[in-house]
Write a protein that holds these residues in place. Structure first.
Motif, PDB file in Angstrom:
ATOM      1  N   ILE A 187       0.834  -1.213   0.000  1.00 42.18           N
ATOM      2  CA  ILE A 187       0.000   0.000   0.000  1.00 42.18           C
ATOM      3  C   ILE A 187       0.860   1.251   0.000  1.00 42.18           C
ATOM      4  O   ILE A 187       0.629   2.187  -0.775  1.00 42.18           O
ATOM      5  N   VAL A 188       1.865   1.293   0.870  1.00 37.83           N
ATOM      6  CA  VAL A 188       2.734   2.467   0.941  1.00 37.83           C
ATOM      7  C   VAL A 188       3.572   2.581  -0.323  1.00 37.83           C
ATOM      8  O   VAL A 188       3.869   3.695  -0.791  1.00 37.83           O
ATOM      9  N   LEU A 189       3.948   1.451  -0.888  1.00 39.33           N
ATOM     10  CA  LEU A 189       4.723   1.489  -2.134  1.00 39.33           C
ATOM     11  C   LEU A 189       3.921   2.139  -3.250  1.00 39.33           C
ATOM     12  O   LEU A 189       4.469   2.878  -4.086  1.00 39.33           O
ATOM     13  N   GLY A 190       2.608   1.894  -3.285  1.00 44.19           N
ATOM     14  CA  GLY A 190       1.769   2.587  -4.258  1.00 44.19           C
ATOM     15  C   GLY A 190       1.758   4.085  -4.036  1.00 44.19           C
ATOM     16  O   GLY A 190       1.740   4.867  -4.996  1.00 44.19           O
ATOM     17  N   GLY A 191       1.753   4.505  -2.761  1.00 49.87           N
ATOM     18  CA  GLY A 191       1.821   5.939  -2.471  1.00 49.87           C
ATOM     19  C   GLY A 191       3.145   6.551  -2.896  1.00 49.87           C
ATOM     20  O   GLY A 191       3.180   7.672  -3.424  1.00 49.87           O
ATOM     21  N   LEU A 192       4.229   5.832  -2.680  1.00 48.12           N
ATOM     22  CA  LEU A 192       5.539   6.349  -3.093  1.00 48.12           C
ATOM     23  C   LEU A 192       5.636   6.475  -4.612  1.00 48.12           C
ATOM     24  O   LEU A 192       6.236   7.428  -5.129  1.00 48.12           O
ATOM     25  N   ALA A 193       5.030   5.508  -5.313  1.00 50.51           N
ATOM     26  CA  ALA A 193       5.073   5.573  -6.777  1.00 50.51           C
ATOM     27  C   ALA A 193       4.268   6.748  -7.319  1.00 50.51           C
ATOM     28  O   ALA A 193       4.528   7.218  -8.435  1.00 50.51           O
ATOM     29  N   ALA A 194       3.287   7.247  -6.541  1.00 55.32           N
ATOM     30  CA  ALA A 194       2.450   8.354  -7.002  1.00 55.32           C
ATOM     31  C   ALA A 194       3.049   9.725  -6.705  1.00 55.32           C
ATOM     32  O   ALA A 194       2.516  10.739  -7.161  1.00 55.32           O
ATOM     33  N   ILE A 195       4.142   9.771  -5.945  1.00 55.13           N
ATOM     34  CA  ILE A 195       4.750  11.064  -5.609  1.00 55.13           C
ATOM     35  C   ILE A 195       5.507  11.604  -6.821  1.00 55.13           C
ATOM     36  O   ILE A 195       6.332  10.893  -7.408  1.00 55.13           O
ATOM     37  N   PRO A 196       5.265  12.833  -7.233  1.00 55.31           N
ATOM     38  CA  PRO A 196       6.004  13.392  -8.377  1.00 55.31           C
ATOM     39  C   PRO A 196       7.469  13.635  -8.019  1.00 55.31           C
ATOM     40  O   PRO A 196       7.842  13.715  -6.843  1.00 55.31           O
ATOM     41  N   ALA A 197       8.284  13.761  -9.030  1.00 48.23           N
ATOM     42  CA  ALA A 197       9.719  13.932  -8.810  1.00 48.23           C
ATOM     43  C   ALA A 197      10.099  15.376  -8.486  1.00 48.23           C
ATOM     44  O   ALA A 197      11.188  15.628  -7.943  1.00 48.23           O
ATOM     45  N   PRO A 199       9.187  17.682  -6.150  1.00 47.36           N
ATOM     46  CA  PRO A 199       9.574  18.066  -4.781  1.00 47.36           C
ATOM     47  C   PRO A 199      10.969  17.573  -4.398  1.00 47.36           C
ATOM     48  O   PRO A 199      11.709  18.283  -3.706  1.00 47.36           O
ATOM     49  N   TYR A 200      11.340  16.372  -4.855  1.00 50.92           N
ATOM     50  CA  TYR A 200      12.663  15.857  -4.533  1.00 50.92           C
ATOM     51  C   TYR A 200      13.756  16.645  -5.256  1.00 50.92           C
ATOM     52  O   TYR A 200      14.836  16.880  -4.704  1.00 50.92           O
ATOM     53  N   GLU A 201      13.464  17.051  -6.484  1.00 50.40           N
ATOM     54  CA  GLU A 201      14.444  17.861  -7.212  1.00 50.40           C
ATOM     55  C   GLU A 201      14.638  19.210  -6.534  1.00 50.40           C
ATOM     56  O   GLU A 201      15.778  19.701  -6.409  1.00 50.40           O
ATOM     57  N   SER A 202      13.555  19.807  -6.057  1.00 49.23           N
ATOM     58  CA  SER A 202      13.670  21.082  -5.347  1.00 49.23           C
ATOM     59  C   SER A 202      14.438  20.911  -4.042  1.00 49.23           C
ATOM     60  O   SER A 202      15.262  21.766  -3.666  1.00 49.23           O
ATOM     61  N   ALA A 203      14.184  19.804  -3.320  1.00 48.49           N
ATOM     62  CA  ALA A 203      14.890  19.563  -2.057  1.00 48.49           C
ATOM     63  C   ALA A 203      16.376  19.343  -2.302  1.00 48.49           C
ATOM     64  O   ALA A 203      17.221  19.796  -1.505  1.00 48.49           O
ATOM     65  N   GLU A 204      16.707  18.677  -3.409  1.00 49.99           N
ATOM     66  CA  GLU A 204      18.116  18.470  -3.721  1.00 49.99           C
ATOM     67  C   GLU A 204      18.810  19.793  -4.038  1.00 49.99           C
ATOM     68  O   GLU A 204      19.948  20.020  -3.625  1.00 49.99           O
ATOM     69  N   ILE A 205      18.105  20.676  -4.729  1.00 55.60           N
ATOM     70  CA  ILE A 205      18.685  21.999  -5.021  1.00 55.60           C
ATOM     71  C   ILE A 205      18.892  22.792  -3.739  1.00 55.60           C
ATOM     72  O   ILE A 205      19.897  23.495  -3.574  1.00 55.60           O
ATOM     73  N   ASP A 206      17.931  22.662  -2.780  1.00 55.87           N
ATOM     74  CA  ASP A 206      18.035  23.400  -1.520  1.00 55.87           C
ATOM     75  C   ASP A 206      19.021  22.776  -0.552  1.00 55.87           C
ATOM     76  O   ASP A 206      19.261  23.334   0.534  1.00 55.87           O
ATOM     77  N   GLY A 207      19.568  21.610  -0.869  1.00 60.77           N
ATOM     78  CA  GLY A 207      20.564  20.984  -0.007  1.00 60.77           C
ATOM     79  C   GLY A 207      19.985  20.210   1.162  1.00 60.77           C
ATOM     80  O   GLY A 207      20.655  20.041   2.185  1.00 60.77           O
ATOM     81  N   ALA A 208      18.752  19.698   1.049  1.00 60.63           N
ATOM     82  CA  ALA A 208      18.139  18.936   2.142  1.00 60.63           C
ATOM     83  C   ALA A 208      18.792  17.565   2.250  1.00 60.63           C
ATOM     84  O   ALA A 208      19.155  16.941   1.245  1.00 60.63           O
ATOM     85  N   ASN A 209      18.968  17.100   3.491  1.00 56.07           N
ATOM     86  CA  ASN A 209      19.519  15.765   3.699  1.00 56.07           C
ATOM     87  C   ASN A 209      18.416  14.714   3.610  1.00 56.07           C
ATOM     88  O   ASN A 209      17.246  15.032   3.411  1.00 56.07           O
ATOM     89  N   LEU A 210      18.790  13.442   3.784  1.00 57.63           N
ATOM     90  CA  LEU A 210      17.839  12.353   3.622  1.00 57.63           C
ATOM     91  C   LEU A 210      16.704  12.423   4.651  1.00 57.63           C
ATOM     92  O   LEU A 210      15.544  12.181   4.314  1.00 57.63           O
ATOM     93  N   TRP A 211      17.045  12.741   5.906  1.00 58.84           N
ATOM     94  CA  TRP A 211      16.009  12.818   6.927  1.00 58.84           C
ATOM     95  C   TRP A 211      15.033  13.959   6.647  1.00 58.84           C
ATOM     96  O   TRP A 211      13.828  13.806   6.818  1.00 58.84           O
ATOM     97  N   GLN A 212      15.543  15.097   6.218  1.00 59.91           N
ATOM     98  CA  GLN A 212      14.660  16.223   5.915  1.00 59.91           C
ATOM     99  C   GLN A 212      13.763  15.911   4.724  1.00 59.91           C
ATOM    100  O   GLN A 212      12.576  16.289   4.713  1.00 59.91           O
ATOM    101  N   VAL A 213      14.285  15.209   3.734  1.00 58.07           N
ATOM    102  CA  VAL A 213      13.471  14.827   2.578  1.00 58.07           C
ATOM    103  C   VAL A 213      12.348  13.893   3.020  1.00 58.07           C
ATOM    104  O   VAL A 213      11.184  14.045   2.607  1.00 58.07           O
ATOM    105  N   PHE A 214      12.685  12.922   3.881  1.00 59.97           N
ATOM    106  CA  PHE A 214      11.664  11.989   4.356  1.00 59.97           C
ATOM    107  C   PHE A 214      10.644  12.694   5.244  1.00 59.97           C
ATOM    108  O   PHE A 214       9.433  12.477   5.117  1.00 59.97           O
TER     109      PHE A 214
END
Length: 310
Positions: A187-197, A199-214
């Motif tokens: 069920i959660v894997l389906g939710g992860l597959a539905a997340i667009p890319a 927000p993660y690209e923006s977080a990577e540009i802002d320098g967020a670490n793994l915990w902050q991204v999660f």
């Protein structure tokens, strides 16, 4: 109001042809209503009727009103079974949610043999509960079980597992967690597959670490799916019967006797149908109450998200 359609075309004689429509939708709904009444509504009405009577197999039926319900709070085995049910349900929901979410995050990443390992991970969910119970019963054996052998390899003392009142419910929760963590993962894997890319690209540009991204991206976006998994697991765990009955039959003593097992004992061992019906009605009300609590929490979380976004 007319049930005839507007003229569709004009016939050769000059009179319009009209399309026929049924006057009501009831002919189509009635068969489904009959099935629902026969399979769901009538059994529950009959159960409520039985709960208002003293009805033991072989004895005449006597109307007693709410006497069966008033008997429940003074029944120590029923009160104990309610406590066991709540503890068992809470642990059987919380642990698969945590482990299933972690497994979903792991299997969402790309690595070799990911599909094959996913298939292996969901195998416990496909096994029949009685077969699982028989296998785990052998594993729980104090002298011959593999679990105590594994504990001995790391220098830990042997445990009695399902043969001791203090460890029987955690041991049963271990079986439940092993079997149903893959469901939460899917069920959660389906939710992860539905997340667009994005927000993660923006977080990577802002320098967020793994915990902050999660914490600020992944977790808020998969929370609705976690609530769905919690709802499914709660309804399934609170009425769990087959695994508990096959492994412990509610023992040792009554240390693992849940409402379901006590209901079975009252109805099919003591043949007190009226009192068992009262337990069934209260049990159904408990399931509805727990589901309503989860829905209320989900609704509050939704409005909190909207308010914070505003």
């Amino acid at each position: 109001m007319s049930t005839l359609a507007e003229p569709a075309e004009v016939a050769a004689g000059g009179e319009p042809q009209r399309e026929w429509r049924p006057r009501s939708y009831w002919p189509f709904v009635t068969p489904a209503l009959i099935v629902v009444l026969a399979v769901i509504i009538f059994p529950w009405l009959f159960t409520i009727w039985m709960s208002l009577h003293e009805w033991k197999v072989g004895s005449p039926t006597t109307f007693v009103g709410l006497a069966n319900y008033l008997r429940l709070p003074s029944d120590p085995r029923f009160v104990e079974s309610v406590g066991h049910t709540l503890v068992y349900t809470a642990l059987s929901v919380l642990l698969p949610l945590i482990l299933g979410t972690l497994a979903a995050i792991v299997f969402h990443a790309r690595f070799p043999l990911r599909g094959f390992l996913r298939g292996l991970f969901i195998l416990p969910m496909m096994a029949t509960p009685v077969a699982i119970a028989l296998v785990w019963t052998m594993m729980f054996h104090p002298q011959l079980g593999i679990l105590n052998y594994l504990l001995s390899l790391v220098g830990l003392p042997a445990q009695l597992w399902v043969f001791h009142p203090a460890t029987v419910i955690p041991s049963l929760v271990l079986v439940e967690t092993w079997q149903w963590t893959p469901l939460v993962m899917l069920i959660v894997l389906g939710g992860l597959a539905a997340i667009p890319a994005e927000p993660y690209e923006s977080a990577e540009i802002d320098g967020a670490n793994l915990w902050q991204v999660f914490r600020y991206i992944t977790l808020p976006l998969i929370t609705p799916f976690i609530f769905i998994a919690a709802m499914i697991r709660m309804i399934d765990a609170v009425k769990s019967f087959d695994i508990i009955f096959a492994i412990t039959q509610g023992g040792p003593g009554s240390a693992s006797e849940t409402i379901n097992l006590y209901l079975y004992s009252v109805a099919f061992i003591y043949y007190d149908i009226g009192y068992a019906s009262a337990i069934a009605v209260v049990f159904f009300a408990l399931i509805i109450a727990l589901a309503a609590v989860l829905l209320h929490l989900r609704q509050r979380l939704q409005w909190s998200e909207i308010g914070s976004g505003a």
